[in-house]
Design a protein around this motif. Structure first.
Motif, PDB file in Angstrom:
ATOM      1  N   MET A   1      -8.673  -1.763  -9.811  1.00 35.63           N
ATOM      2  CA  MET A   1      -7.516  -2.311  -9.632  1.00 35.63           C
ATOM      3  C   MET A   1      -6.753  -1.652  -8.386  1.00 35.63           C
ATOM      4  N   LEU A   2      -5.853  -2.281  -7.976  1.00 31.10           N
ATOM      5  CA  LEU A   2      -5.145  -2.122  -6.561  1.00 31.10           C
ATOM      6  C   LEU A   2      -3.884  -1.128  -7.110  1.00 31.10           C
ATOM      7  N   SER A   3      -3.395  -0.551  -6.211  1.00 30.42           N
ATOM      8  CA  SER A   3      -1.974   0.187  -6.555  1.00 30.42           C
ATOM      9  C   SER A   3      -1.374   0.212  -5.202  1.00 30.42           C
ATOM     10  N   ASP A   4       0.029   0.611  -5.233  1.00 30.21           N
ATOM     11  CA  ASP A   4       1.081   0.545  -4.473  1.00 30.21           C
ATOM     12  C   ASP A   4       0.644   1.353  -3.267  1.00 30.21           C
ATOM     13  N   ALA A   5       0.020   2.525  -3.697  1.00 26.78           N
ATOM     14  CA  ALA A   5      -0.557   3.368  -2.650  1.00 26.78           C
ATOM     15  C   ALA A   5      -1.501   3.045  -1.806  1.00 26.78           C
ATOM     16  N   LYS A   6      -2.764   2.269  -2.422  1.00 32.23           N
ATOM     17  CA  LYS A   6      -3.698   1.707  -1.936  1.00 32.23           C
ATOM     18  C   LYS A   6      -3.219   0.511  -0.801  1.00 32.23           C
ATOM     19  N   LEU A   7      -2.187  -0.148  -1.337  1.00 35.97           N
ATOM     20  CA  LEU A   7      -1.977  -1.491  -0.459  1.00 35.97           C
ATOM     21  C   LEU A   7      -1.143  -0.865   0.864  1.00 35.97           C
ATOM     22  N   ARG A   8      -0.273  -0.044   0.741  1.00 38.27           N
ATOM     23  CA  ARG A   8       0.243   0.454   1.756  1.00 38.27           C
ATOM     24  C   ARG A   8      -0.546   1.117   2.690  1.00 38.27           C
ATOM     25  N   ALA A   9      -1.702   1.781   2.266  1.00 40.14           N
ATOM     26  CA  ALA A   9      -2.833   2.502   3.290  1.00 40.14           C
ATOM     27  C   ALA A   9      -3.876   1.468   3.995  1.00 40.14           C
ATOM     28  N   VAL A  10      -3.666   0.232   3.487  1.00 41.94           N
ATOM     29  CA  VAL A  10      -4.701  -0.795   3.957  1.00 41.94           C
ATOM     30  C   VAL A  10      -4.327  -1.177   5.442  1.00 41.94           C
ATOM     31  N   SER A  11      -5.511  -1.190   6.297  1.00 37.22           N
ATOM     32  CA  SER A  11      -5.470  -1.407   7.733  1.00 37.22           C
ATOM     33  C   SER A  11      -6.193  -2.478   7.964  1.00 37.22           C
ATOM     34  N   PRO A  12      -5.592  -3.511   8.900  1.00 39.51           N
ATOM     35  CA  PRO A  12      -6.700  -4.555   9.315  1.00 39.51           C
ATOM     36  C   PRO A  12      -7.951  -4.112  10.022  1.00 39.51           C
ATOM     37  N   LYS A  13      -8.893  -5.139  10.136  1.00 39.14           N
ATOM     38  CA  LYS A  13     -10.256  -5.010  10.521  1.00 39.14           C
ATOM     39  C   LYS A  13     -10.358  -6.367  11.440  1.00 39.14           C
ATOM     40  N   ASP A  14     -11.859  -5.989  12.284  1.00 38.46           N
ATOM     41  CA  ASP A  14     -11.968  -7.241  13.065  1.00 38.46           C
ATOM     42  C   ASP A  14     -11.896  -8.633  12.531  1.00 38.46           C
TER      43      ASP A  14
ATOM     44  N   ARG B   1     -13.364 -25.673  -6.800  1.00 35.24           N
ATOM     45  CA  ARG B   1     -13.019 -24.414  -6.590  1.00 35.24           C
ATOM     46  C   ARG B   1     -11.803 -24.574  -5.613  1.00 35.24           C
ATOM     47  N   LYS B   2     -10.505 -23.877  -6.079  1.00 35.78           N
ATOM     48  CA  LYS B   2      -9.324 -23.903  -5.216  1.00 35.78           C
ATOM     49  C   LYS B   2      -8.887 -22.672  -5.121  1.00 35.78           C
ATOM     50  N   SER B   3      -7.643 -22.463  -4.328  1.00 34.08           N
ATOM     51  CA  SER B   3      -7.255 -21.252  -3.930  1.00 34.08           C
ATOM     52  C   SER B   3      -5.643 -21.361  -4.040  1.00 34.08           C
ATOM     53  N   LEU B   4      -5.040 -20.484  -4.665  1.00 36.99           N
ATOM     54  CA  LEU B   4      -3.671 -20.443  -4.753  1.00 36.99           C
ATOM     55  C   LEU B   4      -2.840 -19.470  -4.164  1.00 36.99           C
ATOM     56  N   SER B   5      -1.936 -19.757  -3.151  1.00 41.71           N
ATOM     57  CA  SER B   5      -1.226 -18.556  -2.429  1.00 41.71           C
ATOM     58  C   SER B   5      -0.218 -18.045  -3.219  1.00 41.71           C
ATOM     59  N   LEU B   6      -0.006 -16.920  -3.369  1.00 38.87           N
ATOM     60  CA  LEU B   6       1.199 -16.299  -4.141  1.00 38.87           C
ATOM     61  C   LEU B   6       2.097 -15.618  -3.372  1.00 38.87           C
ATOM     62  N   GLY B   7       2.120 -15.702  -2.110  1.00 42.80           N
ATOM     63  CA  GLY B   7       3.175 -15.035  -1.247  1.00 42.80           C
ATOM     64  C   GLY B   7       2.691 -13.723  -0.651  1.00 42.80           C
ATOM     65  N   PRO B   8       3.273 -13.248   0.462  1.00 43.12           N
ATOM     66  CA  PRO B   8       2.855 -12.024   1.105  1.00 43.12           C
ATOM     67  C   PRO B   8       3.189 -10.626   0.661  1.00 43.12           C
ATOM     68  N   TYR B   9       2.570  -9.616   1.091  1.00 37.81           N
ATOM     69  CA  TYR B   9       2.867  -8.320   0.558  1.00 37.81           C
ATOM     70  C   TYR B   9       3.387  -7.726   1.893  1.00 37.81           C
ATOM     71  N   PRO B  10       4.523  -7.094   1.546  1.00 41.68           N
ATOM     72  CA  PRO B  10       5.258  -6.473   0.516  1.00 41.68           C
ATOM     73  C   PRO B  10       6.402  -7.619   0.117  1.00 41.68           C
ATOM     74  N   LEU B  11       6.667  -8.579   0.692  1.00 39.85           N
ATOM     75  CA  LEU B  11       7.655  -9.262  -0.047  1.00 39.85           C
ATOM     76  C   LEU B  11       7.507  -9.695  -1.282  1.00 39.85           C
ATOM     77  N   VAL B  12       6.253  -9.894  -1.826  1.00 35.89           N
ATOM     78  CA  VAL B  12       6.022  -9.987  -3.036  1.00 35.89           C
ATOM     79  C   VAL B  12       5.055  -8.816  -3.419  1.00 35.89           C
ATOM     80  N   SER B  13       5.641  -8.008  -4.546  1.00 32.92           N
ATOM     81  CA  SER B  13       4.928  -6.834  -4.967  1.00 32.92           C
ATOM     82  C   SER B  13       3.872  -7.014  -5.645  1.00 32.92           C
ATOM     83  N   LEU B  14       3.130  -5.889  -5.887  1.00 33.38           N
ATOM     84  CA  LEU B  14       1.844  -6.165  -6.790  1.00 33.38           C
ATOM     85  C   LEU B  14       2.317  -6.422  -8.074  1.00 33.38           C
ATOM     86  N   ARG B  15       3.296  -6.003  -8.657  1.00 36.78           N
ATOM     87  CA  ARG B  15       3.588  -6.249 -10.136  1.00 36.78           C
ATOM     88  C   ARG B  15       4.233  -7.877 -10.189  1.00 36.78           C
ATOM     89  N   GLU B  16       4.813  -8.451  -9.209  1.00 35.80           N
ATOM     90  CA  GLU B  16       5.102  -9.741  -8.848  1.00 35.80           C
ATOM     91  C   GLU B  16       4.066 -10.442  -8.798  1.00 35.80           C
TER      92      GLU B  16
END
Length: 443
Positions: A1-14, A47-62
């Motif tokens: 499971m993810l945490s706020d600390a992990k989410l803040r540390a994520v960096s983009p890749k190629d 098979r479908k995908s639902l967008s729930l919003g961008p982080y951090p505007l939408v927090s992990l809890r939300e």
């Protein structure tokens, strides 16, 4: 499971990649650094995908709450993507259903069963007191505190009864909105309990501040009432006679209009008082006319000069204007509960007595009483005084007019009839001088 600390540390890749939080929820990270919450699910074999919003505007809890809400919809056989689109559409539609839009629909639906004057008054009250603060808001989103704030502004100008009446009209709009399915409840329902109580009936309401009086008369000048009614209100303001005395005025009562000492001689029979007063010889009330009053009378003369009455009914030359015409006019321009036609007498008495005090003219108190035709207890004294101090009375009448008329239109400018056509714009039509114009608009 993810945490706020992990989410803040994520960096983009190629390349874009996913970080799973479990139970179909994951964070989609783009090469540009975007972090988007998504949820994959199956619906109707697809098979479908639902967008729930961008982080951090939408927090992990939300994001987890939104995922769980989507799962509940799936359990009920509802596609959460479709539900989301419908909700967005409903929100957009709700924003279009503003209070002003629904209020005008309500007014249009009900006005055929109302008197024209009442229908116009209802719409005018919304345009003046409600639409500026509530008109652009979605009707379903307006709260009781917001409505109370609007009504408090009306109360602030001492229009307690007007505030209560407008609350009732707002409630009527909500009843219509609920029936049409654009609102679920009436937020004005409980607001009445928070409004100020109606004052006990006593003296008739009157504005006794000269600046406010001039503002009120300026508003009257701009109203669409027939010219005769607007001129009648100007004359009662200048002379402080009783409304009944004004309504019954006849052309034969005016003397020396072109001379140095114009007078309005109101017969004793038309004056307030007992039978003895009314039958008294020489008991007429003499009203000295300032030049501003003469100008009003001359303007009216162009409209009704061939009729016996100065201010006849809109329908019958030989009947005086309605006893409610002047009151309705003041109500329409926003002074319901603040000032009535009889209130000009209190205004004249208060302001002129203050003026007398400031100028060291204590003796003017008695003269002001004479000008108001107050009936003294001593009949002999009353009969003498009705014609006494005429020179000083004329001076005070001119002083009152000098204070009252600055900034107001000239009486002759009130002769054009202001008419409103169906697009709401005012249009003026020139009255023909010398003929009574009595069938155009009801005052």
């Amino acid at each position: 499971m993810l945490s706020d600390a992990k989410l803040r540390a994520v960096s983009p890749k190629d390349k874009a990649f996913k970080l799973s939080d479990g139970q179909q929820l994951y964070l989609f990270v783009t090469p540009q650094g975007g972090k988007l919450w998504r949820m994959d699910y199956n619906f109707d074999g697809k098979r479908k995908s639902l967008s729930l919003g961008p982080y951090p505007l939408v927090s992990l809890r939300e994001a987890r709450v939104k995922r769980d809400d989507a799962k509940r919809l799936l359990a009920e056989g509802i596609d959460p993507s479709v539900a989301k689109k419908l909700k967005v559409k409903a929100n957009v539609e709700a924003s279009r259903n503003t209070f002003e839009k629904i209020a005008r629909e309500w007014h249009e639906a009900n006005s055929p069963q109302w008197a024209k004057r009442h229908a116009a008054d209802v719409l005018r009250s919304f345009e003046r007191d409600v639409f500026p603060s509530l008109g652009s808001l979605p009707i379903a989103a307006i709260t009781p505190p917001k409505i109370l704030e609007t009504l408090r502004a009306i109360e602030a100008r001492s229009a307690i009864e007007t505030a209560k009446r407008i609350r009732q009209r707002i409630s009527g709009v909500y009843a219509y909105a609920i029936a049409c399915g654009v609102a679920e409840s009436d937020p004005s329902d409980k607001v009445d309990a928070a409004l100020k109580p109606m004052p006990r009936k006593g003296r008739q309401p009157a504005i006794t501040d000269m600046v406010e009086l001039r503002a009120m008369l300026a508003a009257v000048d701009q109203d669409s009432a027939r010219p005769v009614t607007r001129l009648a209100l100007r004359l009662i303001a200048l002379t402080a006679v009783r409304p009944g005395e004004l309504r019954g005025a006849q052309w034969s009562e005016f003397e020396d209009l072109d001379g140095a000492a114009p007078i309005w001689r109101i017969p004793a029979a038309r004056m307030k008082g007992d039978r003895e007063r009314k039958e008294e010889m020489g008991g007429d009330h003499l009203v000295p006319l300032a030049p501003q009053s003469v100008a009003v009378i001359r303007a009216v003369q162009q409209l009704t000069g061939s009729a016996p009455l100065v201010f006849p009914s809109a329908r019958h030359l030989h009947h005086p204007m309605s006893e409610n015409a002047l009151g309705y006019l003041l109500n329409r321009v926003g002074y319901h509960g603040r000032h009535v036609p009889h209130g000009f007498r209190a205004a004249f008495s208060t302001i002129m007595n203050e003026w007398a005090n400031q100028h060291g003219r204590e003796d003017d108190r008695a003269v002001i009483d004479l000008m108001l035709a107050h009936v003294p207890g001593n009949k002999v004294e009353g009969a003498y005084n009705r014609a006494a101090y005429m020179e000083r009375r004329r001076e005070l009448a001119c002083e009152w007019a000098r204070m009252l008329v600055p900034g107001l239109l000239e009486p002759a400018a009130l002769l054009p009839l202001k008419r409103k056509h169906r697009f709401g714009h005012e249009r003026a039509s020139r009255m023909k001088p010398g003929r009574p114009q009595l069938r155009l608009v009801k005052g």
